[in-house]
Scaffold this motif. Sequence first.
Motif, mmCIF file in Angstrom:
data_model
loop_
_atom_site.group_PDB
_atom_site.id
_atom_site.type_symbol
_atom_site.label_atom_id
_atom_site.label_comp_id
_atom_site.label_asym_id
_atom_site.label_seq_id
_atom_site.Cartn_x
_atom_site.Cartn_y
_atom_site.Cartn_z
ATOM 1 N N GLY A 87 -11.176 -3.356 5.305
ATOM 2 C CA GLY A 87 -11.072 -2.642 6.654
ATOM 3 C C GLY A 87 -12.035 -1.538 6.686
ATOM 4 O O GLY A 87 -12.164 -0.895 7.821
ATOM 5 N N TRP A 88 -12.217 -0.695 5.391
ATOM 6 C CA TRP A 88 -13.001 0.303 5.246
ATOM 7 C C TRP A 88 -14.400 0.330 4.809
ATOM 8 O O TRP A 88 -14.605 -0.416 4.132
ATOM 9 C CB TRP A 88 -12.058 1.416 4.629
ATOM 10 N N THR A 89 -15.291 1.160 5.229
ATOM 11 C CA THR A 89 -16.646 0.931 4.706
ATOM 12 C C THR A 89 -17.189 2.435 4.786
ATOM 13 O O THR A 89 -16.897 3.130 5.512
ATOM 14 C CB THR A 89 -17.371 -0.018 5.615
ATOM 15 N N GLU A 90 -18.334 2.358 3.770
ATOM 16 C CA GLU A 90 -19.065 3.715 3.768
ATOM 17 C C GLU A 90 -20.005 3.915 5.099
ATOM 18 O O GLU A 90 -20.622 2.671 5.337
ATOM 19 C CB GLU A 90 -20.006 3.768 2.717
ATOM 20 N N ARG A 108 -17.571 0.432 -5.522
ATOM 21 C CA ARG A 108 -16.777 -0.068 -6.381
ATOM 22 C C ARG A 108 -15.144 0.270 -5.776
ATOM 23 O O ARG A 108 -14.444 -1.029 -5.550
ATOM 24 C CB ARG A 108 -16.894 0.266 -7.822
ATOM 25 N N VAL A 109 -15.016 1.149 -5.458
ATOM 26 C CA VAL A 109 -13.481 1.609 -4.812
ATOM 27 C C VAL A 109 -13.275 0.776 -3.382
ATOM 28 O O VAL A 109 -12.389 0.237 -3.531
ATOM 29 C CB VAL A 109 -13.391 3.032 -4.789
ATOM 30 N N LEU A 110 -14.418 0.669 -2.646
ATOM 31 C CA LEU A 110 -14.117 -0.011 -1.459
ATOM 32 C C LEU A 110 -14.064 -1.195 -1.454
ATOM 33 O O LEU A 110 -13.576 -2.060 -0.747
ATOM 34 C CB LEU A 110 -15.104 0.403 -0.372
ATOM 35 N N ALA A 111 -14.520 -1.959 -2.582
ATOM 36 C CA ALA A 111 -14.308 -3.444 -2.930
ATOM 37 C C ALA A 111 -12.775 -3.599 -3.092
ATOM 38 O O ALA A 111 -12.493 -4.788 -2.993
ATOM 39 C CB ALA A 111 -15.320 -4.058 -3.937
ATOM 40 N N ASP A 112 -11.967 -2.777 -3.573
ATOM 41 C CA ASP A 112 -10.592 -3.125 -3.900
ATOM 42 C C ASP A 112 -10.123 -3.465 -2.493
ATOM 43 O O ASP A 112 -10.382 -3.251 -1.431
ATOM 44 C CB ASP A 112 -9.940 -1.792 -4.205
#
Length: 88
Positions: free
Chosen positions: A79-82, A70-74
């Motif tokens: 440009g950041w991914t798990e 959810r946080v990475l969807a912000d």
Amino acid sequence: MTAGRTGTADVVVVRRDRAAPTGWTTVVRLLGLLPAHWACHAEVDQDRVVLRVELAGATDPPAVRRAVSRVLADKALRGWTEEARTTR
């Protein structure tokens, strides 16, 4: 992410877009958007952030995974991914 109900869950996020902010800015955003009651420790460099989340109470590896997704969807974290998870 590393599972371990009584231990920690490690989440690694990596910068895939050079236009995205560096890890030092990103870690502040990540920590600010995760649940405030979580105990997190971070290892940060320019293109990679490792978050170590202590597992306690209802916090388990799937909950950590969902929250980080959810946080990475912000849009501030575009440009950041798990990174792919490995179990150790």
